[in-house]
Enzyme design. Sequence first.
Site, PDB file in Angstrom:
ATOM      1  N   GLU A  65      -5.302  -0.524  -7.288  1.00 40.28           N
ATOM      2  CA  GLU A  65      -4.268   0.401  -7.771  1.00 40.28           C
ATOM      3  C   GLU A  65      -3.150  -0.462  -8.330  1.00 40.28           C
ATOM      4  OE1 GLU A  65      -3.437   4.621  -5.423  1.00 40.28           O
ATOM      5  OE2 GLU A  65      -2.823   2.781  -4.485  1.00 40.28           O
ATOM      6  N   SER A 116       0.823  -1.207   0.000  1.00 38.33           N
ATOM      7  CA  SER A 116       0.000   0.000   0.000  1.00 38.33           C
ATOM      8  C   SER A 116       0.858   1.259   0.000  1.00 38.33           C
ATOM      9  CB  SER A 116      -0.941  -0.009   1.200  1.00 38.33           C
ATOM     10  OG  SER A 116      -0.211  -0.222   2.374  1.00 38.33           O
ATOM     11  N   ASN A 125      -3.356   6.454  -0.977  1.00 41.98           N
ATOM     12  CA  ASN A 125      -2.896   6.717   0.391  1.00 41.98           C
ATOM     13  C   ASN A 125      -2.140   8.034   0.484  1.00 41.98           C
ATOM     14  OD1 ASN A 125      -4.109   4.554   1.569  1.00 41.98           O
ATOM     15  ND2 ASN A 125      -2.338   3.211   1.456  1.00 41.98           N
ATOM     16  N   HIS A 176      -2.183  -3.108  -5.618  1.00 46.39           N
ATOM     17  CA  HIS A 176      -2.634  -2.668  -4.296  1.00 46.39           C
ATOM     18  C   HIS A 176      -4.148  -2.858  -4.171  1.00 46.39           C
ATOM     19  CE1 HIS A 176      -3.361   0.943  -1.389  1.00 46.39           C
ATOM     20  NE2 HIS A 176      -3.450  -0.209  -0.769  1.00 46.39           N
TER      21      HIS A 176
END
Length: 701
Positions: free
Chosen positions: A444, A411, A482, A432
């Site tokens: 992702e 991540s 993130n 991800h």
Amino acid sequence: MADIVSYSREGDIAYITIDNPPVNALSLAVRSGIQQCVRRFVADAEARAAILICAGRTFIAGADITEFDKPRQDPWLPEVIEEIEASPKIIVAAIHGTALGGGLETAMGCHYRCAVPSAKVGLPEVALGLLPGATGTQRLPRLIGPQAALDVMVSGKPMAAKAARDAGAVDHLLDDENLRAGATAYARKLLAAGAKPRRISEMSIDQASVGAGFFDDYRKSIAREARGYFAPGQIIKCVEAAVSLPYKDAVKRENELFLECMASSHSRAQRHLFFAERACAKVPDVPADTPLRPVKKVAVIGGGTMGGGIAMNFANVGIPVVLKEVNQAALDRGLAIIRGNYENTVKKGRLSQADFERCMSLITGTLDYAGVGDCDLIVEAVFENMALKKEIFGELDRVAKAGAILASNTSTLDVDEIARATRRPQDVIGWHFFAPANVMTLLEIVRGAATAKDVIATSMAMAKTIRKTAVLVRVCFGFVGNRMFFPYVREAQRMLLEGIAPERIDRVAHDWGMAMGPHGVSDLSGLDVLDKVNNEWKQKPNDPAYCRMVAKLTEMGRYGQKTGAGIYKYEGRNALPDAEVARIAKEEATRLGVPQIEVSDAEIIERLFYSMINEGALILAEGMASRPSDIDVVFVHGYGLPRYRGGPMQYGDEVGLKNVVAAMAKYRQRYGDLYWTPAPLLKELADKGSSFRAWSEAREA
Ligand code: 3HC
């Protein structure tokens, strides 16, 4: 070039054929073409019936959404539909593929509808923040009743041909997929029976089913699902008009309500997402015809909650998966979690016993890397630790077959560094997933500096196979999602120190449309996890107040939901405000010199989202995401942003980038340059009065 709409006749049957690839959308040329052909049919003395039929893969899939932002051009669809209906000779719609939106509305202007067994019909306008605005809200209730019509229009879900026939939306189900022959036979049968034009606008509506309180009850029944959305309420108003006003007046009302939808920020956002979700599948430097690597067998390294969820995605679509764990106990635990997840789905009636058994039979376990040697794709899903991931990739390099794709479910970590642990960095890529991995739709996909184009193309295609929405990003800490989520959490955390109650911050974010506020989400993800990520972040802001409460509560063993206490305290899954947290926040604020302040709800939203938008502008300038709309897809699919906001970048455009920058200046004055200096791209666009959309369109052109 063939006409987009053409007229032909065989004996006494005329064919009005629409050929406007890819989905026969009702562009201006199609609308006027239909109108011309209907006039020709009416004037053609030899023709006794006409069949409205489409070439290509589908019947009309709706109005042309690309025309919605342009000025209206006549003939307008409702007029064309009225003209079809007014024909003195019968017109039959012959449906294959998907008759959607304006497509079904056009079919309902015809006097009879037949469909091949594989066809679907529906009114999905609600997904675009719209209502069926070409008399659909008036016709469908007359055909299938107000309740069923509301269900179709408010959910936007299509009906299979047989269900549509059973409900009354389609008159005749053809025996097979031979559309032209079947529709011709049906038209002949109608003629032989002396059938006359049957006009839906002249039909009465089933008033008996709409008792007192019907519409209020309906509103209540959808309140949760439709929270915040504008269009569902408008659709209900249209059906209220259908049952209470004469047809012509109700159509007028439909038109007013449609125009209100069209002018709403919701519809702009939802239409933006329609195209964004299709654009993100296209990678600018990877041609669509790039040959793919075959993926017939998959391995998942790590059978924890994430690994198990990832494995389920493949089993669900019939791809065998090997789950690799370090010892038998861990493997048994992993397989038991998967079994439990499937059993719950069976209990809810969303999976048959046979499918459950089929899925479970596709997932096998191994304790040995040798067990993954024949896999085409290997997804590593161990916890977020660089040393461990590098060790695993070193091992995979030894055992994986040549050409296998080696994916890391990371991540935040540097995919290039992970790739360097192998002698085949071209085969390494980040995948991800978002928790729970078997439920969340976002993936992702992180391309490393050396990732081969066919590995990217295969990853994007596989994502589609396992029903994920994939967005391709490049390597940076936290990637796109993130990385932009950190400033959002940072502001929520800072507000906590400033004495603003977490439940208020969460309520304001929830009312804005978030599925969950930032503090609720932090507690759900685990404050310990956030803390670990912060500690691994090499360029963490040099600010002792940065996410201080995450660190403090983690030190105290308050990890969030899983320990029964975090920012909130928990009774089961019920989050309750905790005076102790307020006390600690105040103590920490005093120690760090953070003043206690009052803020408005508007400020809460600005700080949460403008900080995110600013990071998004940095990401775009650095080329970490290909387009602003890709970022929007990430947030809608992975972070619970409501579709009616369209994503953070679309929200920035909607608010006006000038206003975003002006608000940031206010916070820069209060907090200094560290967080609130506008990204050069954001500032440039704001100064020019431009938008992310315009910037993106100029680049794509
Ligand atoms: N208008 C313009 N373009 C459309 C379109 C439409 N209604 N529907 C699809 N397209 C385009 C897509 O953008 C895509 O373009 P691209 O190749 O350049 O990316 C291309 O057609 C193919 O679409 P998909 O990739 O989605 O193809 P699929 O085969 O996966 O799906 C579909 C086909 C089920 C028809 C799907 O495209 C779809 O759901 N379309 C939208 C249907 C819809 O919402 N209709 C209602 C429109 S609003 C309306 O009718 C208002 C009226 O009530 C007045």
